[in-house]
Design a protein around this motif. Sequence first.
Motif, PDB file in Angstrom:
ATOM      1  N   ASP A 105       0.668  -1.112   0.082  1.00  0.00           N
ATOM      2  CA  ASP A 105       0.086   0.072   0.029  1.00  0.00           C
ATOM      3  C   ASP A 105       0.960   1.221   0.023  1.00  0.00           C
ATOM      4  N   LEU A 106       0.545   2.202  -0.981  1.00  0.00           N
ATOM      5  CA  LEU A 106       1.177   3.544  -0.814  1.00  0.00           C
ATOM      6  C   LEU A 106       1.136   4.207   0.378  1.00  0.00           C
ATOM      7  N   ASP A 107       0.051   4.115   1.198  1.00  0.00           N
ATOM      8  CA  ASP A 107      -0.137   4.703   2.461  1.00  0.00           C
ATOM      9  C   ASP A 107      -0.277   3.576   3.694  1.00  0.00           C
ATOM     10  N   PRO A 108       0.517   2.753   3.791  1.00  0.00           N
ATOM     11  CA  PRO A 108       0.453   1.755   4.682  1.00  0.00           C
ATOM     12  C   PRO A 108       0.203   2.327   6.159  1.00  0.00           C
ATOM     13  N   THR A 109       0.135   3.664   6.638  1.00  0.00           N
ATOM     14  CA  THR A 109      -0.145   3.836   7.879  1.00  0.00           C
ATOM     15  C   THR A 109      -1.672   3.936   8.196  1.00  0.00           C
ATOM     16  N   ARG A 110      -2.641   3.731   6.930  1.00  0.00           N
ATOM     17  CA  ARG A 110      -3.924   3.454   7.188  1.00  0.00           C
ATOM     18  C   ARG A 110      -4.348   2.221   7.807  1.00  0.00           C
ATOM     19  N   LEU A 111      -3.215   1.329   7.731  1.00  0.00           N
ATOM     20  CA  LEU A 111      -3.496  -0.170   8.328  1.00  0.00           C
ATOM     21  C   LEU A 111      -3.620   0.054   9.893  1.00  0.00           C
ATOM     22  N   THR A 112      -3.128   1.047  10.357  1.00  0.00           N
ATOM     23  CA  THR A 112      -3.007   1.094  11.886  1.00  0.00           C
ATOM     24  C   THR A 112      -3.896   2.166  12.420  1.00  0.00           C
ATOM     25  N   SER A 113      -4.833   2.823  11.686  1.00  0.00           N
ATOM     26  CA  SER A 113      -5.825   3.804  12.020  1.00  0.00           C
ATOM     27  C   SER A 113      -6.745   3.584  12.998  1.00  0.00           C
ATOM     28  N   LEU A 114      -6.878   2.535  13.340  1.00  0.00           N
ATOM     29  CA  LEU A 114      -7.874   1.991  14.365  1.00  0.00           C
ATOM     30  C   LEU A 114      -7.323   1.584  15.779  1.00  0.00           C
ATOM     31  N   LEU A 115      -5.863   1.708  15.715  1.00  0.00           N
ATOM     32  CA  LEU A 115      -5.364   1.501  16.908  1.00  0.00           C
ATOM     33  C   LEU A 115      -5.096   2.556  17.761  1.00  0.00           C
ATOM     34  N   ALA A 116      -4.788   2.488  18.965  1.00  0.00           N
ATOM     35  CA  ALA A 116      -4.704   3.515  19.916  1.00  0.00           C
ATOM     36  C   ALA A 116      -3.225   4.120  19.393  1.00  0.00           C
ATOM     37  N   GLU A 117      -2.951   5.405  19.753  1.00  0.00           N
ATOM     38  CA  GLU A 117      -2.065   6.276  19.528  1.00  0.00           C
ATOM     39  C   GLU A 117      -0.610   5.361  20.199  1.00  0.00           C
ATOM     40  N   GLU A 118      -0.862   4.972  21.478  1.00  0.00           N
ATOM     41  CA  GLU A 118       0.321   4.570  22.257  1.00  0.00           C
ATOM     42  C   GLU A 118       0.813   3.060  21.658  1.00  0.00           C
ATOM     43  N   ILE A 119      -0.106   2.296  21.018  1.00  0.00           N
ATOM     44  CA  ILE A 119       0.184   1.316  20.361  1.00  0.00           C
ATOM     45  C   ILE A 119       0.621   1.473  18.911  1.00  0.00           C
ATOM     46  N   ARG A 120       0.012   2.396  18.186  1.00  0.00           N
ATOM     47  CA  ARG A 120       0.395   2.501  16.765  1.00  0.00           C
ATOM     48  C   ARG A 120       1.587   3.251  16.873  1.00  0.00           C
ATOM     49  N   SER A 121       2.265   4.077  17.575  1.00  0.00           N
ATOM     50  CA  SER A 121       3.670   4.488  17.544  1.00  0.00           C
ATOM     51  C   SER A 121       4.774   3.549  17.640  1.00  0.00           C
ATOM     52  N   GLN A 122       4.290   2.373  18.368  1.00  0.00           N
ATOM     53  CA  GLN A 122       5.272   1.533  18.477  1.00  0.00           C
ATOM     54  C   GLN A 122       5.702   0.810  17.497  1.00  0.00           C
ATOM     55  N   ILE A 123       4.677   0.315  16.597  1.00  0.00           N
ATOM     56  CA  ILE A 123       4.433  -0.583  15.613  1.00  0.00           C
ATOM     57  C   ILE A 123       5.293   0.291  14.242  1.00  0.00           C
ATOM     58  N   SER A 124       6.193  -0.831  13.693  1.00  0.00           N
ATOM     59  CA  SER A 124       6.992  -0.339  12.494  1.00  0.00           C
ATOM     60  C   SER A 124       6.164  -0.638  11.077  1.00  0.00           C
ATOM     61  N   VAL A 125       5.759   0.327  10.411  1.00  0.00           N
ATOM     62  CA  VAL A 125       4.980  -0.021   9.138  1.00  0.00           C
ATOM     63  C   VAL A 125       5.926   0.293   7.918  1.00  0.00           C
ATOM     64  N   ILE A 126       6.134  -0.768   7.205  1.00  0.00           N
ATOM     65  CA  ILE A 126       7.028  -0.679   5.905  1.00  0.00           C
ATOM     66  C   ILE A 126       6.364  -0.931   4.574  1.00  0.00           C
ATOM     67  N   THR A 127       6.480  -0.083   3.688  1.00  0.00           N
ATOM     68  CA  THR A 127       6.181  -0.309   2.190  1.00  0.00           C
ATOM     69  C   THR A 127       6.887  -1.053   1.297  1.00  0.00           C
ATOM     70  N   HIS A 128       6.569  -2.210   0.832  1.00  0.00           N
ATOM     71  CA  HIS A 128       7.351  -2.971   0.100  1.00  0.00           C
ATOM     72  C   HIS A 128       7.604  -2.456  -1.062  1.00  0.00           C
ATOM     73  N   ASP A 129       8.961  -2.398  -1.793  1.00  0.00           N
ATOM     74  CA  ASP A 129       9.293  -1.900  -3.112  1.00  0.00           C
ATOM     75  C   ASP A 129       9.841  -3.003  -3.642  1.00  0.00           C
ATOM     76  N   PRO A 130       9.243  -3.741  -4.584  1.00  0.00           N
ATOM     77  CA  PRO A 130       9.903  -4.692  -5.253  1.00  0.00           C
ATOM     78  C   PRO A 130      11.280  -4.602  -6.246  1.00  0.00           C
TER      79      PRO A 130
END
Length: 455
Positions: free
Chosen positions: A153-178
Amino acid sequence: MTGFSATGYDSVQSEPADTFRPSHQTAFYADCSIRCSWPVCPQRQLPGSRVMASELNYGTSASVRIDVPVTAVLADFPTPRGEPLDDPVAAVAAALLDPLDFPPMTRSTVPGDQIVLAVDRAVPQAAAVVAGVVHALLDGNAEASDIVIISTDLDPTRLTSLLAEEIRSQISVITHDPRAADALGYLATSQEGKQIRFHRVLLEADVVLPIGTLRLDEGLSYFGINAGLFPMFSDAETIERFRSPGTTSSDVHQRRRSEEAEEAVWLLGSLFTLQVAPGPRDSILHVLAGDARSVAKRGRELCKAAWKHQSPSRAELVVASIEGGPEHQTWDNFSRALFSASRAVRDGGAIVLCTELGCPPGPALQKLTADGTDDQLMQALRRDRSEDAVAAALLVTERRRVHVYLLSHLASEIVEDLGLGYVASTDDVERLSRQFESCILLGNAQHAVLATADE
């Protein structure tokens, strides 16, 4: 898994002298004006009969009403069988606690494990699915900082949009570029002698959880539940090989790629999976988790029950729709919907696709606007590895056999240059439907497969 036709797209015959080419002419059907680029079908006068009113949803919240004689409607499938889940977050958590033929996810990890969620970009309600997974992991042995999410996803941060900020801020989100070679690593060589590469975060993970979308095996370009991990998170060369028109031209080729995907995921050591069965629009019908083969078997049964339809015969007209927001209005889904509709329409008939497609055609589809015969186009498309190459090859095949009309957000010039009939409004769809003696209505056609009793 099924190719473009019974004999594959290689069966396109030499182009007759009167083959239609885009000409921006206007064809008049009774009291509606639809721009098209082929000879006009004669108007049909239907005998008097009781009228059946049907409604087909498409796009985010649009719908088209079709009033035709009851005797003309061979099949009406506006929605799948089954009810969408009210709480997909809870359904995901429940599936992970009681998986198929596998210990609960919370017992499959230990403190400190790096857990990578590999999310297919086609997953409906992806943020809710991710939230369900994360909450289940946090209820077990995982910390938020142990979790990594990878997506195309070009905007992978949308995948964590339903998580609380204190959880979301600790999760690493990566966009795969083949095409980012430094982010890829070699895993093994397949039985076919091909190098298997994955994003390094998957190779270095302690636990990999693929999150994908279930489809019918007969659907276009479906390589099984493992394809959401491989080739999706592999290198560009592998991805392009899988999306070649030649790969989907026959059952044999598709089966080989499915087996390759299964082998790659097995070598990676990923035996557990989470898959969702899509519903109408962006909804979810079922969530399955557990042993990959058990999930595939059960998922096949659920998708067949929900999305496989049957009609007594093919129809002169098929009106098909693609529901969902912009993320569902893609050329991939266009090709899936066209493929499903093509299996329900008679030779010489018509297909109307009701969409909110707004993204411009890619490089392969743009080749359809060039001069030349269909045989020349197919020869060029066989070598094409663009993301829309399958859609282009299928469109070349089907527009020789039937008339294809498109309701979309695209300009009329773009639609007509592709050899499609431009439909301006839902009123035109309703009026066009009166010109045919038999009709099939197929909602969410990108997920559906229709079989006929006479075949």
